[in-house]
Enzyme design. Structure first.
Site, mmCIF file in Angstrom:
data_model
loop_
_atom_site.group_PDB
_atom_site.id
_atom_site.type_symbol
_atom_site.label_atom_id
_atom_site.label_comp_id
_atom_site.label_asym_id
_atom_site.label_seq_id
_atom_site.Cartn_x
_atom_site.Cartn_y
_atom_site.Cartn_z
ATOM 1 N N GLY A 214 45.325 32.732 40.397
ATOM 2 C CA GLY A 214 44.681 33.390 41.450
ATOM 3 C C GLY A 214 43.187 33.817 41.290
ATOM 4 C CB SER A 215 41.616 36.151 39.158
ATOM 5 O OG SER A 215 42.290 37.252 39.542
ATOM 6 C CB SER A 216 41.049 30.886 37.975
ATOM 7 O OG SER A 216 41.107 31.529 36.908
#
Length: 251
Positions: A214-216
């Protein structure tokens, strides 16, 4: 008398055949096992008594090199001039605890053990150790490390046209010089110290840890939002706790 001589000759031939078979078993059949046996340190001793190539950045800064050792047991020891700045990239090369990262991946090149290097060494009769040049730059690595500061995480800078890695720094880090110490007890103590530290400094956050995707993906969504003017460089968002997110979903 002739019968005794023939018997002795046959017996000697049998012994020679047994010796020939045993030598081939040891030198060919069991070579790999004997080379990697934990009690076989002959190759390691030879390696530490001859020079090993350097690891150099794209802007010409040496990040790993062999220097004369103060320890009377070996002629050389590994040195990392920039200490922890490239530790998660170069890894370490030690007598008692093996090697990691680039020191391990390109060990054959650094020691001159590739087929081409061996041939040139035999024909030329000179040191055939090789150097490894990185696409990374020491100046960009320093800037990335300063930007990351003491926060746990990593910063990776890449050339978008080629995909080459320009900088890759992780926090926390470790000093490979402490692990490459010729004193095995001191090196073991350093490894144990770093192994017990929070954040696992011996692992590179950039490529040896697992993270949710998700953060990527936020990098892509943020770039699209910037491109369409939905947000700007000054846009901020209030922190949301897990409880707040759950409450929003219930609504």
């Amino acid at each position: 008398m002739n019968r005794r001589i023939r018997s002795l000759a046959v017996f000697l031939l049998v012994l020679y055949f047994v010796l020939f078979v045993q030598l081939n078993v040891l030198q060919v059949g069991r070579k790999a096992a004997l080379d990697t046996h934990p009690f076989n340190n002959r190759q390691t001793i030879r390696d530490f008594n001859r020079p090993r190539g350097t690891i150099v950045t794209a802007d010409g800064v040496v990040v790993a090199q062999s220097v004369p050792s103060a320890d009377m047991q070996f002629a050389f020891q590994r040195e990392y001039p920039l200490a922890d700045l490239f530790s998660n990239v170069t890894g370490y090369y030690t007598y008692s605890f093996g090697s990691t990262q680039l020191e391990n991946r390109y060990s054959d090149v650094l020691m001159g053990e590739t087929a081409a290097q061996k041939i040139s060494g035999v024909l030329g009769g000179y040191d055939n150790s090789g150097n490894v040049q990185l696409t990374m730059r020491a100046d960009v690595q320093r800037v990335a490390a300063e930007a990351l500061g003491d926060r746990e995480g990593s910063v990776v800078v890449m050339d978008p046209t080629t995909g080459a890695v320009i900088a890759m720094v992780s926090t926390p880090r470790y000093d490979p010089n402490e692990v490459a110490e010729p004193d095995s007890d001191a090196a073991e103590a350093a490894l144990e110290w770093y192994g017990n530290m929070p954040g696992k400094p011996l692992l590179a956050n950039a490529y040896q840890e697992r993270y949710m995707p998700g953060s990527s993906f936020k990098v892509i969504t943020t770039a699209i939002a910037l491109e369409h003017g939905v947000i700007d460089l000054e846009t901020t968002w209030p922190p949301e706790s897990l409880e707040r997110r759950r409450a929003l979903r219930r609504r």
